[in-house]
Design a protein around this motif. Structure first.
Motif, PDB file in Angstrom:
ATOM      1  N   MET A   1       0.712  -1.042   3.131  1.00  0.00           N
ATOM      2  CA  MET A   1      -0.883  -0.632   2.419  1.00  0.00           C
ATOM      3  C   MET A   1      -1.061   1.088   2.627  1.00  0.00           C
ATOM      4  O   MET A   1      -1.004   1.513   3.075  1.00  0.00           O
ATOM      5  N   HIS A   2      -1.083   1.507   1.374  1.00  0.00           N
ATOM      6  CA  HIS A   2      -1.462   2.777   1.159  1.00  0.00           C
ATOM      7  C   HIS A   2      -2.652   3.582   1.853  1.00  0.00           C
ATOM      8  O   HIS A   2      -4.024   2.757   1.302  1.00  0.00           O
TER       9      HIS A   2
ATOM     10  N   ASP B   1       1.067   5.384   4.453  1.00  0.00           N
ATOM     11  CA  ASP B   1       1.537   4.011   4.534  1.00  0.00           C
ATOM     12  C   ASP B   1       1.465   2.999   5.514  1.00  0.00           C
ATOM     13  O   ASP B   1       2.787   3.172   6.657  1.00  0.00           O
ATOM     14  N   VAL B   2       0.797   1.848   6.164  1.00  0.00           N
ATOM     15  CA  VAL B   2       1.067   0.933   7.684  1.00  0.00           C
ATOM     16  C   VAL B   2       0.702  -0.523   6.414  1.00  0.00           C
ATOM     17  O   VAL B   2       0.485  -0.430   5.401  1.00  0.00           O
ATOM     18  N   GLU B   3       1.266  -0.988   7.976  1.00  0.00           N
ATOM     19  CA  GLU B   3       0.668  -2.934   7.998  1.00  0.00           C
ATOM     20  C   GLU B   3       0.468  -3.014   8.761  1.00  0.00           C
ATOM     21  O   GLU B   3      -0.217  -2.378   9.754  1.00  0.00           O
TER      22      GLU B   3
ATOM     23  N   LEU C   1      -0.568  -6.619   0.638  1.00  0.00           N
ATOM     24  CA  LEU C   1      -0.734  -8.179   1.140  1.00  0.00           C
ATOM     25  C   LEU C   1      -0.893  -7.960   2.866  1.00  0.00           C
ATOM     26  O   LEU C   1      -0.353  -6.692   3.284  1.00  0.00           O
ATOM     27  N   VAL C   2      -1.955  -8.888   3.132  1.00  0.00           N
ATOM     28  CA  VAL C   2      -2.301  -8.940   4.587  1.00  0.00           C
ATOM     29  C   VAL C   2      -2.405 -10.400   4.845  1.00  0.00           C
ATOM     30  O   VAL C   2      -2.702 -11.193   4.571  1.00  0.00           O
TER      31      VAL C   2
ATOM     32  N   ALA D   1      -2.633  -1.635  13.652  1.00  0.00           N
ATOM     33  CA  ALA D   1      -2.143  -0.663  12.215  1.00  0.00           C
ATOM     34  C   ALA D   1      -0.201   0.122  12.909  1.00  0.00           C
ATOM     35  O   ALA D   1      -0.193   0.868  13.866  1.00  0.00           O
ATOM     36  N   TYR D   2       0.716  -0.347  12.617  1.00  0.00           N
ATOM     37  CA  TYR D   2       1.825   0.135  12.077  1.00  0.00           C
ATOM     38  C   TYR D   2       2.597   1.014  11.343  1.00  0.00           C
ATOM     39  O   TYR D   2       2.499  -0.119  10.360  1.00  0.00           O
ATOM     40  N   PRO D   3       2.959   2.469  10.817  1.00  0.00           N
ATOM     41  CA  PRO D   3       2.974   2.781  10.469  1.00  0.00           C
ATOM     42  C   PRO D   3       4.910   2.946   9.571  1.00  0.00           C
ATOM     43  O   PRO D   3       5.500   1.762  10.213  1.00  0.00           O
TER      44      PRO D   3
END
Length: 124
Positions: free
Chosen positions: A1-2, A42-44, A94-95, A119-121
Motif C-alpha cells: 500500500m502506498h 510502500d508498506v504492508e 489488499l489488507v 507497518a512493514y516497509p
C-alpha cells in the motif's frame, strides 16, 4: 500500500507513525528503519490480533466512508473465508486480517478501528 508518513513519534515498542492511506489516516508501529515525516513509501499493514465484527470492524455507509477520520481504516469487504480470514480492499491494495463474529456481505464498506497495526516497509 502506498502511504505518506504524516507524523512520527517514539513509542514503547519502537517508532509510531501516522500514515495517510487511501482508506484514512491510521496510527501504526513502524517495523524497520524509521521513515521521515512527509515521506511517501510502500508498506504492508498487519493487524496483530483477531478482531470482532461489530466492535473493531463494522459496516459503514458510503456517505461516511469518504469522511476523513483519524485512527480508522475504511475499505471494501472482498471476502471472508470459513476460518475468519478477512480480505479488505483499501484503495488499490489488499489488507488481510482475522476476525470472529458475523461479517456483512462481500462488497460492503467497512471500517477498521481501535486495534494495533504494524507497518512493514516493502522495497520493490
Amino acid at each position: 500500500m502506498h502511504v505518506q508518513v504524516v507524523r512520527l513519534e517514539k513509542g514503547a515498542e519502537g517508532p509510531r507513525v501516522a500514515l495517510k492511506t487511501p482508506g484514512g489516516v491510521i496510527w501504526a508501529y513502524w517495523r524497520g528503519d524509521p521513515p521521515s515525516r512527509g515521506q511517501f513509501t510502500d508498506v504492508e499493514l498487519a493487524v496483530t490480533r483477531v478482531l470482532t465484527w461489530g466492535e473493531e470492524l463494522e459496516p459503514i455507509s458510503e456517505a461516511s466512508a469518504g469522511e476523513p477520520t483519524l485512527g480508522v481504516l475504511d475499505g471494501t469487504l472482498e471476502v471472508v473465508d470459513e476460518e475468519g480470514t478477512v480480505t479488505l480492499l483499501v484503495g488499490p491494495s489488499l489488507v488481510i486480517l482475522s476476525a470472529k463474529g458475523t461479517p456483512p456481505a462481500p462488497g460492503t464498506r467497512v471500517r477498521l478501528r481501535n486495534c494495533e497495526i504494524a507497518a512493514y516497509p516493502t522495497h520493490l
